[in-house]
Design a protein around this motif. Sequence first.
Motif, PDB file in Angstrom:
ATOM      1  N   VAL A  32      -2.219   1.416   6.392  1.00  0.00           N
ATOM      2  CA  VAL A  32      -1.506   1.277   4.879  1.00  0.00           C
ATOM      3  C   VAL A  32      -0.426   2.457   4.984  1.00  0.00           C
ATOM      4  O   VAL A  32       0.776   2.127   4.386  1.00  0.00           O
ATOM      5  N   HIS A  33      -1.016   3.394   5.049  1.00  0.00           N
ATOM      6  CA  HIS A  33       0.211   4.531   5.176  1.00  0.00           C
ATOM      7  C   HIS A  33       1.267   4.119   6.116  1.00  0.00           C
ATOM      8  O   HIS A  33       2.513   4.615   6.066  1.00  0.00           O
TER       9      HIS A  33
ATOM     10  N   VAL B 113       3.521   1.476   4.916  1.00  0.00           N
ATOM     11  CA  VAL B 113       4.510   1.573   3.477  1.00  0.00           C
ATOM     12  C   VAL B 113       5.507   2.588   3.544  1.00  0.00           C
ATOM     13  O   VAL B 113       6.634   2.622   3.021  1.00  0.00           O
ATOM     14  N   THR B 114       5.025   3.655   4.380  1.00  0.00           N
ATOM     15  CA  THR B 114       6.080   4.795   4.272  1.00  0.00           C
ATOM     16  C   THR B 114       7.397   4.698   5.389  1.00  0.00           C
ATOM     17  O   THR B 114       8.407   5.349   4.943  1.00  0.00           O
TER      18      THR B 114
ATOM     19  N   ASN C  10       8.946  -4.961  -2.507  1.00  0.00           N
ATOM     20  CA  ASN C  10       7.653  -3.851  -2.876  1.00  0.00           C
ATOM     21  C   ASN C  10       6.405  -4.677  -2.216  1.00  0.00           C
ATOM     22  O   ASN C  10       5.256  -4.227  -2.758  1.00  0.00           O
TER      23      ASN C  10
ATOM     24  N   ILE D  88       0.012  -5.960   0.581  1.00  0.00           N
ATOM     25  CA  ILE D  88       0.080  -4.951  -0.228  1.00  0.00           C
ATOM     26  C   ILE D  88       1.189  -5.009  -1.207  1.00  0.00           C
ATOM     27  O   ILE D  88       2.210  -5.298  -0.719  1.00  0.00           O
TER      28      ILE D  88
ATOM     29  N   TYR E 154       3.360  -2.687  -3.504  1.00  0.00           N
ATOM     30  CA  TYR E 154       3.236  -0.876  -3.793  1.00  0.00           C
ATOM     31  C   TYR E 154       4.264  -0.561  -4.417  1.00  0.00           C
ATOM     32  O   TYR E 154       5.360  -1.314  -4.505  1.00  0.00           O
ATOM     33  N   ARG E 155       4.516   0.737  -4.940  1.00  0.00           N
ATOM     34  CA  ARG E 155       5.663   1.216  -5.567  1.00  0.00           C
ATOM     35  C   ARG E 155       5.514   2.784  -5.430  1.00  0.00           C
ATOM     36  O   ARG E 155       4.516   3.385  -5.460  1.00  0.00           O
ATOM     37  N   ARG E 156       6.593   3.387  -5.140  1.00  0.00           N
ATOM     38  CA  ARG E 156       6.647   4.747  -4.845  1.00  0.00           C
ATOM     39  C   ARG E 156       6.961   5.575  -6.028  1.00  0.00           C
ATOM     40  O   ARG E 156       8.031   4.981  -6.770  1.00  0.00           O
TER      41      ARG E 156
ATOM     42  N   TYR F 278       2.516   7.391  -3.152  1.00  0.00           N
ATOM     43  CA  TYR F 278       2.478   5.636  -3.007  1.00  0.00           C
ATOM     44  C   TYR F 278       1.522   4.882  -3.574  1.00  0.00           C
ATOM     45  O   TYR F 278       0.214   5.475  -3.474  1.00  0.00           O
TER      46      TYR F 278
ATOM     47  N   CYS G  11      -0.643   1.904  -3.771  1.00  0.00           N
ATOM     48  CA  CYS G  11      -0.668   0.550  -3.251  1.00  0.00           C
ATOM     49  C   CYS G  11      -1.781  -0.151  -3.661  1.00  0.00           C
ATOM     50  O   CYS G  11      -2.940   0.118  -3.905  1.00  0.00           O
TER      51      CYS G  11
ATOM     52  N   CYS H 109      -3.915  -3.602  -2.685  1.00  0.00           N
ATOM     53  CA  CYS H 109      -4.249  -4.815  -1.560  1.00  0.00           C
ATOM     54  C   CYS H 109      -4.738  -5.895  -2.398  1.00  0.00           C
ATOM     55  O   CYS H 109      -5.689  -5.987  -3.076  1.00  0.00           O
TER      56      CYS H 109
END
Lengths: 142, 925
Positions: free
Chosen positions: A35-36, A39-40, A48, A57, A59-61, A66, A68, A70
């Motif tokens: 996941v890391h 999204v990064t 998103n 996923i 996600y929002r930063r 982050y 996330c 799922c």
Amino acid sequence: MIRFILIQNRAGKTRLAKWFMNFHDDEKQKLIEEVHALVTVRDAKHTNFVEFRNFKIVYRRYAGLYFCICVDVNDNNLAYLEAIHNFVEVLNEFFHNVCELDLVFNFYKVYSVVDEMFLAGEIRETSQIKVLKQLTTLTSLE
Amino acid sequence: MPTMRGDAMRGLAVFISDIRNCKSREAELRRINKELTNIRQRFRADKTLDGYQKKKYVCKLLFIFLLGHDIDFGYMEAVNLLSSNKYTEKQIGYLFISVIMNSSTEMKQLIIQNIRNDLQSRNPIFVNLALQCVANIGDREMAVAFTNDIPRLLISGDTLDAVKQSAALCLLRLHRTSPDSLQLNTEWTARIIHLLNDQHLGVATAAVSLIDALVKRSPDEYKGCINLAVSRLSRIVTSSYTDFQDYTYYFVPAPWLCVKLLRLLQNYPPPDDPSIRSRLNECLDTILNKAQEPLKSKKVQHSNARNAVLFEAINLIIHMDCESSLLVRACNQLGQFLQNRETNLRYLALESMCLLATSEFSHEAVKKHQETVINALKSERDVSVRQRAVDLLYAMCDRSNAQDIVQEMLTYLETADYTIREEMVLKIAILSEKYAVDYKWYLDIMLKLIRIAGDFVSEEVWYRVIQVVVNRNDVQSYAAKIAFEALQAPACHENMVKVAGYILGEYGNLIALDPRSTPLIQFDLLHSKYHLCSPTTRCLILSTYMKFVNLFPEIKHHIQDILRHDSNYRSSDVEIQQRATEYLKLSEVCSPTVLATVLEIMPPYPEKQSPLLVRLKQKKPLMEAEGAVEPTSSATTTPVTVYIDDVPKLADTAQQQNGLLVSLDTPESNGHYEDSTFSSMTKPATSTVQSNKKFLLKNSDIIFENELIQIGIKGETTKSSMQIELYYGNKSNFNMTNFSSNISCTGELESELRMNMEPIKATIDSRAQIKQSGTIDCLKDFRDLPKMSITFYYNSMPQKIDFSFPVYLNKYIEKAAMDSNNFFLRWRNLEKPSQEFQKIFPAKFPMIYEDCHQKLEGFGWSSLTGIDVNSENFCGAGIIHTTTQQIGCLYRLEPNKQAKMYRLTIRASRDGVAKRLVELLEDQF
């Protein structure tokens, strides 16, 4: 249904991992890393949402963190995107301007916040007022 | 350090700070080990550790665990915390067991006892903690233990709202993990449904999720929820945001509850009751209207919340698929979103439109947006959005716009992201074949496809081109012409050489009269590519040369020279060497007539469905569920054979027949499966029934086997629930990764069977076996078989296996014993024509009394003696258990040894069941 919730920083340190499915510990580690990595690399112009194995996923930063979630592929993206924000606003209120360190030092309280808002992989309570009231009651207890 | 509150554990904060200050991994490890030693000593030495100390140490252990270290002590102390009467201590105890001990069984009983105490506590906070714990780690044992406590909390009038919320989701957890152990009394149904009406919106929000799951299990029983869901939805949608203070999120009233209610309604067809139906339509109309109102806030949260509801409403509209005006409005709304500034919205609009494109009411409306979608393809920055645009173009494509869409996709392909090229190639290939009016157009497109994206043209694609050419003699000379032209390009992709080589070998003679493409020119052109190609392609080209020997005897000696050349005749590649040698000999010794026979042109391929669709689905297994591909897209396909040995084999086949599943019988019956990586789901279940199906009469069987994998099953039934164990054995020398297995019940089966399989490990090591347990509950008598679908990567190649999963109705039969009087009394009671079914059929096996007796017993019911006056006849009885009813069944099997025939008569208390049982049994004797 939510399969897991992760809060990670940019370096990949996990600040919260809440699992709603039974995974082996090594599988969990693998999911966290995947996941890391997923999204990064995405920037602000991206959506998103991102497909992930046979799930997705949402996600929002927020600053360096982050958030996330799922979920199943046919789940409502925007509803979960705003569920994240709702959760963040609660954390922000509860910790008075939340920062990453609050989540580290109070990790056991973060779990309580999660349990108030998400349970059994579903959204349990959405009213910030209700959640915060309950959390305040709990913190006043011995 | 952030400010700590009064209840904070100072020692914990210090420890966390220490860890954070560690400069290296080693230092961190030293600090942790020091702490672990300290805690261990405290736990061991100090029996009088107070609650606060215990809580602090357990919390430290938890922190250490979350850093990624194993924790193998402190469990008892954690469980002790559960019985504390202080909230903070209890909370840490529950947290510890939820995070660390979820699979530990040692202290299960103790934990369950503690939970039970808390569930019965007068303190709602404790009750809530216990419920949250069960919602996090609940399993079969807990489902059994709390089968009464938790539902009682949910429906009792004096439970606090917060507790009700947790109880609802706690039940959901137990329902998901162990549906059969959780028996919900049907008297509670109405009260559970009425939670939708609860004054407290939070209770309703939690309850909808539970009801949604229960509806999926017994739709009829929970039908009452439709009315309540519609009226609740209507009250929210038509209210002003100020009406729901606590539950208004950025000016949107209760968005999450609305989304859940709209999803709940997608479990049912449109409401029958006209008043409910018009109320629902009003709601949907209102939601669509609101989307047109100006935004109440510039914050993205506002528009997101509003659109979350809107998209779910559109999903419901698509699901109902009957109100054309709503469908068209939905489509127009999505069309607006396609131009929105927000990437998220454009993405979601494309995704939803894909579904709309499949509805006949809105297909035309979707097509209006073709240009916008094509623009999205060109201008979107996020590849996942472009991917959705490709999906949508594919979904909206029909005969009227195919030429344009294919052309646009081709143009985009030249610059498309590498990640989606292969899929695009497949889609272009499928569309251009499906909507080809003129196959010359199809061929032009396909050759262009290979030219611009050769690397991404999978084997299926170029095999298919050849299949089409071989099967259509009206395009063969055109194919030869353009293949020849394509080869003239200075840089020519190897896949192009393969296609052109194959086509010229078959049909080169059709263009040989043209002075620009005489046999020698064709040959020289092809041979100019030869040395640039891989050995596999060279083999193919050698076969083409051989075909030339037959087609063009005048260039025979040129070809013989090539075959004789050291680089072929003595090639280090065995296959090339062998072909060169054999072809040379063949060209020397055979007379022209023999050659003409041996090298005859390829016969047409059997017309089957394109393997490309299968390939597309393999790539994206999720699309099946999404319904974005056309519904007909699963069928048997024979792998295309060009030259038999030019088709790469799946893997080196390690033929190990000794069976990895030691616990099971050796494989004798592979009958259930339709082999190969290609699926065959459209075959009716009855045709699989023809095969030898041991699991029908035994409790274990091999249900699938090929050279890579063996899958075995064991099953044991109690009443309406079958415990099964599946064994997946990897027979190969490679690990299988991303392994996933899914058994799905579609159509009627969805409401007839309930599957609950535990998750499966994603990797199966070479020559290893993994086990998966689960339960299959019978909700209603059923006829079809579930589909089993297995996907994995083998040696980095994706594999997919589909077959029917052999769970038969008779698995739920329980033996019944009775005497003759009783038997015939019941027999006469089942006299309606719909209750009986009879069949006369020839014997397939020797007619031995003992064998029949054994088979009938194996089938699940009794084989009674002394019932029938004729002692040769078999009679017996059984009860089929479903969760909702019991179906009595009686049978009589009359052998006729002279005629070598049987007459089987079955009577069952439920219509249709007798027929089903006869079908299962008729080919077993």
